[in-house]
Design a protein around this motif. Sequence first.
Motif, PDB file in Angstrom:
ATOM      1  N   TYR A 177     -23.149 -26.553  58.474  1.00  0.00           N
ATOM      2  CA  TYR A 177     -22.829 -25.313  57.760  1.00  0.00           C
ATOM      3  C   TYR A 177     -23.713 -24.167  58.250  1.00  0.00           C
ATOM      4  N   PHE A 180     -26.494 -22.148  56.120  1.00  0.00           N
ATOM      5  CA  PHE A 180     -26.921 -23.007  55.012  1.00  0.00           C
ATOM      6  C   PHE A 180     -28.263 -22.541  54.439  1.00  0.00           C
ATOM      7  N   LYS A 182     -29.555 -19.522  54.223  1.00  0.00           N
ATOM      8  CA  LYS A 182     -29.394 -18.358  53.348  1.00  0.00           C
ATOM      9  C   LYS A 182     -28.759 -18.762  52.022  1.00  0.00           C
ATOM     10  N   TRP A 183     -27.728 -19.604  52.102  1.00  0.00           N
ATOM     11  CA  TRP A 183     -27.073 -20.088  50.875  1.00  0.00           C
ATOM     12  C   TRP A 183     -28.076 -20.813  49.989  1.00  0.00           C
ATOM     13  N   ARG A 186     -30.550 -18.479  48.249  1.00  0.00           N
ATOM     14  CA  ARG A 186     -29.932 -17.718  47.153  1.00  0.00           C
ATOM     15  C   ARG A 186     -29.836 -18.548  45.880  1.00  0.00           C
ATOM     16  N   LYS A 187     -29.904 -19.862  46.033  1.00  0.00           N
ATOM     17  CA  LYS A 187     -29.796 -20.765  44.881  1.00  0.00           C
ATOM     18  C   LYS A 187     -31.166 -21.118  44.301  1.00  0.00           C
ATOM     19  N   THR A 233     -22.689 -29.746  46.993  1.00  0.00           N
ATOM     20  CA  THR A 233     -23.386 -30.438  48.081  1.00  0.00           C
ATOM     21  C   THR A 233     -23.722 -31.836  47.588  1.00  0.00           C
TER      22      THR A 233
END
Length: 503
Positions: A177, A180, A182-183, A186-187, A233
Amino acid sequence: MKVLLDTNIVIHREAGNVVNPDIGILFKWLDDLHYQKCVHPVTVEEINKHKDPKTVATFNIKLGNYHQLKTKAPINHTVQQVCSKIDNDKNDLSDTTLLNELVNNRVDILISEDKQIFHKALLLGVCDRVFTIDSFLEKVTVENPKLQNYKVLSVKQEHFGNLNLADEFFSTLKQDYPGFDKWFNRKADEIAYVCKQDNKLLAFLYLKIERGTEDYSDIIPAFSKKKRLKIGTFKVDYNGFKLGERFLKIIFDNAIQAKTEEIYVTIFNKRLEQQRLIALLETYGFVFHGHKKSGSNEELVYVRNFSKKANRDVPKVTFPYISTKGSIFIVPIYPEYHTNLLPDSILKTEFPADYVENEPFRNAISKVYISRSIERNLESGDMIAFYRTGGLYKGVVTTLGIVESVITNIKDEHEFIHLCGKRSVFSIQELLEHWNYKRNNRPFIVNFLYAYSFPKRITLNDLINLKIIPNVNSAPRGFAKISFDDFKLIVRETKTDESIIVY
């Protein structure tokens, strides 16, 4: 012990660009047990067909670490009869060649991740000698407890921001991905379920509730509007400890709590751990839906219809829903085994640290109960209420299970131990003691699904007052059938969430 490794195992072990800790664990066990790692000439032939000469040369050097079988066994008559009807191409013929070595007893076991091989092994009557990586690790850990080298494994909730994104665990996710990192960042304030060993991740699960307003245009066929639980995930690296099942139970528990209509996951099938995860999901009722565009690649989309229905014949595909159409039993379990086998049913008087999930049978949804009960007429889909023994006020009803199957007429202790595997709370020595305790009344096995822990525990005294059990001397000693009305009383008194029960 000669272990024949299928081509897919060898390639995943030796390919330089594959990060797969599971393969490393498998090979460590093979080395620790001094098993001979064998490859077949067909594996060498397949590797030599690779287009890149450098890759071929590298693999051939690495194959020097294996024992290469020098000859091919003559085709066995039974193998020829069975497999000629289902072999369609060269890959099928290669699978048959490997199984032929096993049938001819030139090797002791075969390890593969190929579903077709297992189908053929079943037809040939050698399925007890063919293993996936998971099932092999289950076998050797139960047979060699002193060689197990693990510390406590526990599933916990953790904020993304507290996890180390540089952990090797995330490397394959980063490969699959783009973006991944950055994602993930953000979480930072969101919650994931994780399992660690020595501060390294073994498993990771992120869930998200979707209410039908999301843009599903990248999924083909398109989703209709409904409330869903998305498995955002889901990765499990460690084998032999049933962590996949443990995390599946968390998924189902969340879906029940959120009252979702469907669960779905998007997943690649590039690596063995992904393929095994897909197989596990399919076992529990997930079906292939279609594809999702993911960058320049496509992910597979699997969905699980989570509407309220119960399949009595194959209860896994509708787990955790429980049918009331069959018989209902109450059965005792001793305190020393209760919370090990049924960890979510821990009592307030017990110390959780004593029951952290470092044993496979604790993590599994599918479990084994051993009994000598006079009552043996249980069927798939029947319901079991587990009663933790302890007397009038300490004996309590804690758990609901769903019968998968009942196995009687077990021929000997070896079959008994094999059937119990790692889903029983007992060690091999304890299983042998159970088997030999009464030679004229051998134990039988009930395979069941660990479905639900009662929020409120009712005591033996309560069962007597409710007239479910006549008196203290009538406390269950084996499987005791109770009426539907008795079950309704238990549901009421335990404050059970009836959304899981299909009337």
